[in-house]
Write a protein that holds these residues in place. Structure first.
Motif, PDB file in Angstrom:
ATOM      1  N   GLY A 146       0.832  -1.197   0.000  1.00 42.59           N
ATOM      2  CA  GLY A 146       0.000   0.000   0.000  1.00 42.59           C
ATOM      3  C   GLY A 146       0.866   1.246   0.000  1.00 42.59           C
ATOM      4  N   PHE A 147       0.470   2.249  -0.750  1.00 41.92           N
ATOM      5  CA  PHE A 147       1.234   3.492  -0.876  1.00 41.92           C
ATOM      6  C   PHE A 147       0.314   4.671  -0.573  1.00 41.92           C
ATOM      7  CE2 PHE A 147       3.171   0.367  -3.657  1.00 41.92           C
ATOM      8  CZ  PHE A 147       4.519   0.464  -3.328  1.00 41.92           C
ATOM      9  N   HIS A 148       0.752   5.516   0.355  1.00 43.95           N
ATOM     10  CA  HIS A 148      -0.011   6.719   0.707  1.00 43.95           C
ATOM     11  C   HIS A 148       0.427   7.850  -0.212  1.00 43.95           C
ATOM     12  CE1 HIS A 148      -2.765   8.779   3.320  1.00 43.95           C
ATOM     13  NE2 HIS A 148      -1.907   9.754   3.506  1.00 43.95           N
ATOM     14  N   ILE A 149      -0.494   8.331  -1.033  1.00 43.67           N
ATOM     15  CA  ILE A 149      -0.197   9.325  -2.060  1.00 43.67           C
ATOM     16  C   ILE A 149      -0.719  10.687  -1.607  1.00 43.67           C
ATOM     17  CG2 ILE A 149      -0.405   9.877  -4.502  1.00 43.67           C
ATOM     18  CD1 ILE A 149       0.990   7.225  -3.910  1.00 43.67           C
ATOM     19  N   ARG A 150       0.105  11.724  -1.778  1.00 41.38           N
ATOM     20  CA  ARG A 150      -0.298  13.092  -1.439  1.00 41.38           C
ATOM     21  C   ARG A 150       0.089  14.038  -2.572  1.00 41.38           C
ATOM     22  NH1 ARG A 150      -1.664  14.266   3.835  1.00 41.38           N
ATOM     23  NH2 ARG A 150      -1.439  12.543   5.307  1.00 41.38           N
ATOM     24  N   CYS A 151      -0.809  14.956  -2.881  1.00 39.67           N
ATOM     25  CA  CYS A 151      -0.540  16.004  -3.864  1.00 39.67           C
ATOM     26  C   CYS A 151      -0.983  17.332  -3.266  1.00 39.67           C
ATOM     27  CB  CYS A 151      -1.293  15.746  -5.174  1.00 39.67           C
ATOM     28  SG  CYS A 151      -0.409  14.691  -6.334  1.00 39.67           S
ATOM     29  N   ARG A 152      -0.084  18.297  -3.279  1.00 38.19           N
ATOM     30  CA  ARG A 152      -0.373  19.613  -2.714  1.00 38.19           C
ATOM     31  C   ARG A 152      -0.456  20.640  -3.840  1.00 38.19           C
ATOM     32  NH1 ARG A 152       2.735  21.594   2.579  1.00 38.19           N
ATOM     33  NH2 ARG A 152       1.581  19.742   3.277  1.00 38.19           N
ATOM     34  N   TYR A 153      -1.538  21.416  -3.818  1.00 31.86           N
ATOM     35  CA  TYR A 153      -1.776  22.425  -4.842  1.00 31.86           C
ATOM     36  C   TYR A 153      -1.798  23.805  -4.188  1.00 31.86           C
ATOM     37  CZ  TYR A 153      -3.319  18.447  -7.662  1.00 31.86           C
ATOM     38  OH  TYR A 153      -3.381  17.249  -8.335  1.00 31.86           O
ATOM     39  N   LYS A 154      -1.132  24.746  -4.819  1.00 33.72           N
ATOM     40  CA  LYS A 154      -1.135  26.123  -4.337  1.00 33.72           C
ATOM     41  C   LYS A 154      -2.253  26.896  -5.015  1.00 33.72           C
ATOM     42  CE  LYS A 154       3.767  26.542  -3.169  1.00 33.72           C
ATOM     43  NZ  LYS A 154       5.014  27.316  -3.402  1.00 33.72           N
ATOM     44  N   THR A 155      -2.976  27.674  -4.228  1.00 39.43           N
ATOM     45  CA  THR A 155      -4.042  28.499  -4.787  1.00 39.43           C
ATOM     46  C   THR A 155      -3.439  29.733  -5.440  1.00 39.43           C
ATOM     47  OG1 THR A 155      -4.295  29.575  -2.639  1.00 39.43           O
ATOM     48  CG2 THR A 155      -5.737  27.712  -3.115  1.00 39.43           C
ATOM     49  N   GLN A 156      -3.950  30.062  -6.618  1.00 39.56           N
ATOM     50  CA  GLN A 156      -3.470  31.218  -7.358  1.00 39.56           C
ATOM     51  C   GLN A 156      -4.565  32.266  -7.439  1.00 39.56           C
ATOM     52  OE1 GLN A 156      -2.153  29.832 -11.157  1.00 39.56           O
ATOM     53  NE2 GLN A 156      -0.345  28.803 -10.345  1.00 39.56           N
ATOM     54  N   GLN A 157      -4.159  33.495  -7.375  1.00 34.73           N
ATOM     55  CA  GLN A 157      -5.116  34.585  -7.471  1.00 34.73           C
ATOM     56  C   GLN A 157      -5.539  34.764  -8.921  1.00 34.73           C
ATOM     57  OE1 GLN A 157      -3.767  38.641  -6.704  1.00 34.73           O
ATOM     58  NE2 GLN A 157      -5.516  38.936  -5.357  1.00 34.73           N
ATOM     59  N   GLN A 158      -6.844  34.738  -9.150  1.00 29.45           N
ATOM     60  CA  GLN A 158      -7.376  34.904 -10.489  1.00 29.45           C
ATOM     61  C   GLN A 158      -7.830  36.342 -10.701  1.00 29.45           C
ATOM     62  OE1 GLN A 158     -10.461  32.062 -11.091  1.00 29.45           O
ATOM     63  NE2 GLN A 158      -9.132  30.295 -10.782  1.00 29.45           N
ATOM     64  N   ILE A 159      -7.699  36.790 -11.932  1.00 26.82           N
ATOM     65  CA  ILE A 159      -8.102  38.147 -12.297  1.00 26.82           C
ATOM     66  C   ILE A 159      -9.335  38.071 -13.185  1.00 26.82           C
ATOM     67  CG2 ILE A 159      -7.411  40.290 -13.402  1.00 26.82           C
ATOM     68  CD1 ILE A 159      -5.919  39.670 -10.835  1.00 26.82           C
ATOM     69  N   LEU A 160     -10.367  38.782 -12.802  1.00 27.03           N
ATOM     70  CA  LEU A 160     -11.593  38.833 -13.584  1.00 27.03           C
ATOM     71  C   LEU A 160     -11.529  40.046 -14.498  1.00 27.03           C
ATOM     72  CD1 LEU A 160     -14.383  37.574 -14.037  1.00 27.03           C
ATOM     73  CD2 LEU A 160     -15.274  39.134 -12.310  1.00 27.03           C
ATOM     74  N   ASN A 161     -11.566  39.799 -15.810  1.00 27.24           N
ATOM     75  CA  ASN A 161     -11.466  40.863 -16.806  1.00 27.24           C
ATOM     76  C   ASN A 161     -12.844  41.200 -17.357  1.00 27.24           C
ATOM     77  OD1 ASN A 161      -8.648  40.946 -16.640  1.00 27.24           O
ATOM     78  ND2 ASN A 161      -8.468  39.236 -18.081  1.00 27.24           N
ATOM     79  N   ALA A 162     -13.075  42.457 -17.579  1.00 33.32           N
ATOM     80  CA  ALA A 162     -14.312  42.924 -18.212  1.00 33.32           C
ATOM     81  C   ALA A 162     -13.944  43.921 -19.300  1.00 33.32           C
ATOM     82  CB  ALA A 162     -15.239  43.568 -17.183  1.00 33.32           C
ATOM     83  N   ASP A 163     -14.036  43.489 -20.545  1.00 29.46           N
ATOM     84  CA  ASP A 163     -13.689  44.343 -21.685  1.00 29.46           C
ATOM     85  C   ASP A 163     -14.944  45.030 -22.212  1.00 29.46           C
ATOM     86  OD1 ASP A 163     -11.073  43.442 -21.531  1.00 29.46           O
ATOM     87  OD2 ASP A 163     -11.516  41.713 -22.816  1.00 29.46           O
ATOM     88  N   PHE A 164     -14.854  46.313 -22.450  1.00 27.08           N
ATOM     89  CA  PHE A 164     -15.992  47.038 -23.012  1.00 27.08           C
ATOM     90  C   PHE A 164     -15.465  48.259 -23.756  1.00 27.08           C
ATOM     91  CE2 PHE A 164     -15.318  48.212 -18.619  1.00 27.08           C
ATOM     92  CZ  PHE A 164     -15.259  49.595 -18.643  1.00 27.08           C
ATOM     93  N   ASP A 165     -16.295  48.771 -24.644  1.00 26.15           N
ATOM     94  CA  ASP A 165     -15.951  49.943 -25.454  1.00 26.15           C
ATOM     95  C   ASP A 165     -16.680  51.163 -24.921  1.00 26.15           C
ATOM     96  OD1 ASP A 165     -14.394  48.396 -27.043  1.00 26.15           O
ATOM     97  OD2 ASP A 165     -16.014  47.966 -28.477  1.00 26.15           O
ATOM     98  N   VAL A 166     -15.986  52.301 -24.924  1.00 26.26           N
ATOM     99  CA  VAL A 166     -16.568  53.569 -24.461  1.00 26.26           C
ATOM    100  C   VAL A 166     -16.953  54.404 -25.675  1.00 26.26           C
ATOM    101  CG1 VAL A 166     -16.159  55.681 -23.170  1.00 26.26           C
ATOM    102  CG2 VAL A 166     -15.245  53.523 -22.336  1.00 26.26           C
ATOM    103  N   LYS A 167     -18.179  54.844 -25.688  1.00 29.62           N
ATOM    104  CA  LYS A 167     -18.668  55.686 -26.775  1.00 29.62           C
ATOM    105  C   LYS A 167     -19.384  56.881 -26.152  1.00 29.62           C
ATOM    106  CE  LYS A 167     -21.664  55.604 -30.825  1.00 29.62           C
ATOM    107  NZ  LYS A 167     -22.598  54.784 -31.629  1.00 29.62           N
ATOM    108  N   PHE A 168     -18.928  58.092 -26.467  1.00 31.15           N
ATOM    109  CA  PHE A 168     -19.491  59.295 -25.862  1.00 31.15           C
ATOM    110  C   PHE A 168     -20.780  59.680 -26.577  1.00 31.15           C
ATOM    111  CE2 PHE A 168     -14.930  59.503 -25.110  1.00 31.15           C
ATOM    112  CZ  PHE A 168     -14.906  59.651 -23.739  1.00 31.15           C
ATOM    113  N   GLU A 169     -21.809  60.022 -25.774  1.00 31.29           N
ATOM    114  CA  GLU A 169     -23.108  60.346 -26.343  1.00 31.29           C
ATOM    115  C   GLU A 169     -23.084  61.655 -27.133  1.00 31.29           C
ATOM    116  OE1 GLU A 169     -25.786  60.380 -23.112  1.00 31.29           O
ATOM    117  OE2 GLU A 169     -25.724  58.212 -22.780  1.00 31.29           O
TER     118      GLU A 169
END
Length: 458
Positions: A146-169
């Motif tokens: 029997g083998f005890h298996i371990r995997c460790r993952y580091k949390t990464q900060q995610q960036i939420l992008n919002a792309d939009f166009d600006v049009k002056f009235e």
């Protein structure tokens, strides 16, 4: 007579001496080579013995985003056997069978099933499991490992992008007044629109299951059926995002069965199994109390929920927490059409709540065991339990364990029996002494008898 020794006489002696030295050196080298050969033979024998006793030569672990991959090298020329997670050797979809497998053995374990559990660590999360390598298709032998298996993952900060166009009235009216209708399109095509990108750090999301209340901090890992549990889903505490919990389910980890708990509206499917989530005022934490349950054929239980992030200032969190009706629908949920992202001076940034990057899946698992048929805690009233606890801590009482008390009684009985036996022996010995004294004090005269009281003379 004197002998004259010349160089001619010494040459044969030197040759004999050199030959003797060569023979001695050859013998020494032969001895050294023989010792080295014996050591090599011993090493080969030890290696053969190890190969005879051992099956696995080397195990390499690859931690992937959705699974853990094991590469196993075997001493055997062809491997015939089974590989499975501990506890899932019977009729399990997590068990792999290998027949005359000659190359390296590849075995894949999913992160969210097959008895793979997780725990929080510093700056991340760790998944662990125990894998059994059985070198026989039917029998469990002492060669299995029997083998005890371990995997460790580091949390990464995610960036939420919002792309939009600006049009002056005001651009349309100014161009139309100054340059005319025909020049409007050409000017706009030359100027174009200004692309802007709004970025915000996406909060990290977590799910934890506690034994009892979360304030106690006891993370549930191994519980019994009916134990009180609390499932807590949370995101980082900040002012931009809130959340809503939807589509929760419990799985067996084998891919055989799944039970829905919370629907897509955030409402419970079966109240007797899991009720509604209670949200904090900041809408960054939600919890629900329930009792531990399991599937009949396995002790591993996995919970999964979807977390929909919402932007507070844009009105995206107005339907959280949900108000559920009898049909399991959220009466606060507004039916909104899919919107494109645009900039508005009065309303700010409008966003699409159905965007996939605003949805996060969270998982958690634990082991649930069968409750004993006669549990003392189930038959004890609270007052009786308190009274027993008070008696146990009463300093005026002296308590002995039952085992020690029984041993003490047995020893006391043996001592009492010995005392009685000794007393009886003493009485018998005294009686014997009295008889001996009475016998030695009496005398028997064996000579002629003379009666002094009667005499006759003639």
């Amino acid at each position: 007579m004197k002998m004259k020794i010349t160089i001619a006489h010494l040459v044969p002696l030197l040759w004999v001496l050199l030959v003797c030295l060569d023979v001695t050196g050859a013998q020494l080298n032969g001895d050294i080579d023989a010792d080295e050969l014996k050591a090599e033979i011993a090493d080969l024998e030890a290696l053969k013995e190890k190969q005879r006793r051992e099956v696995v030569k080397d195990v390499r672990v690859a931690c992937n985003s959705e699974d853990i991959t094991l590469t196993i090298k075997s001493y055997m020329e062809s491997f015939n056997g089974l590989i499975y997670p501990k506890g899932l050797s019977k009729n399990s979809s997590c068990m792999s069978e290998y027949i005359r497998h000659e190359s390296d053995i590849i075995y894949v374990i999913p992160l969210h099933s097959c008895n793979t559990m997780s725990t929080d660590v510093v700056d991340g999360i760790e998944y662990f499991n125990t894998v059994v390598v059985q070198p026989h298709l039917k029998l469990v032998t002492n060669k299995g490992r029997g083998f005890h298996i371990r995997c460790r993952y580091k949390t990464q900060q995610q960036i939420l992008n919002a792309d939009f166009d600006v049009k002056f009235e005001w651009s349309d009216s100014i161009i139309k007044d100054r340059l005319g209708d025909g020049a409007q399109d050409s000017v706009l095509s030359a100027l174009g629109t200004t692309p802007l990108t709004a970025t915000a750090a996406m909060p990290s999301t977590s799910m934890r299951i506690y034994h009892g209340e979360p304030i106690d901090g006891r993370v549930a890992e191994d519980v019994k059926i009916g134990d009180p549990l609390t499932l807590v889903v949370s995101i980082d505490d900040q002012d931009i995002y809130g959340m809503q919990i939807t589509e929760c389910s419990v799985k067996d980890g084998l891919g055989w069965s799944e039970q829905k708990l919370i629907n897509s509206e955030g409402c419970p499917v079966e109240d007797e199994i899991m009720g509604e989530f209670e949200y904090s005022s900041s809408k960054t934490t939600a919890l629900v109390h329930f009792q531990a349950h399991k599937f009949p054929y396995t002790s591993s239980v996995y919970y999964q929920c979807n977390v929909r992030l919402c932007i507070k200032h844009a009105g995206g969190c107005d339907d959280t927490p949900p108000i559920c009706d009898a049909n399991g629908e959220n009466t606060l949920k507004r039916r909104r059409k899919r919107q494109t992202i645009e900039f508005d001076e009065t309303k700010g940034v409008l966003y699409d709540p159905d965007r996939e990057d605003l949805k996060v899946k969270v998982f958690s698992g634990l082991y649930v065991n069968e409750a004993s048929e006669f549990d003392e805690e189930d038959f004890l009233d609270d007052n009786i339990a308190d009274e027993i606890a008070a008696r146990a801590h009463d300093p005026s009482r002296i308590c002995f364990p039952q085992r020690d008390f029984a041993i003490a009684i047995a020893i006391a009985g043996l001592v009492l029996i010995l005392i009685v036996i000794i007393a009886i022996l003493c009485l018998l010995s005294k009686r014997r002494r009295k008889k001996e004294l009475s016998t030695t004090g009496s005398s028997i005269y064996s000579g002629p008898y003379t009666n002094t009281a009667y005499s006759h003379s003639s």
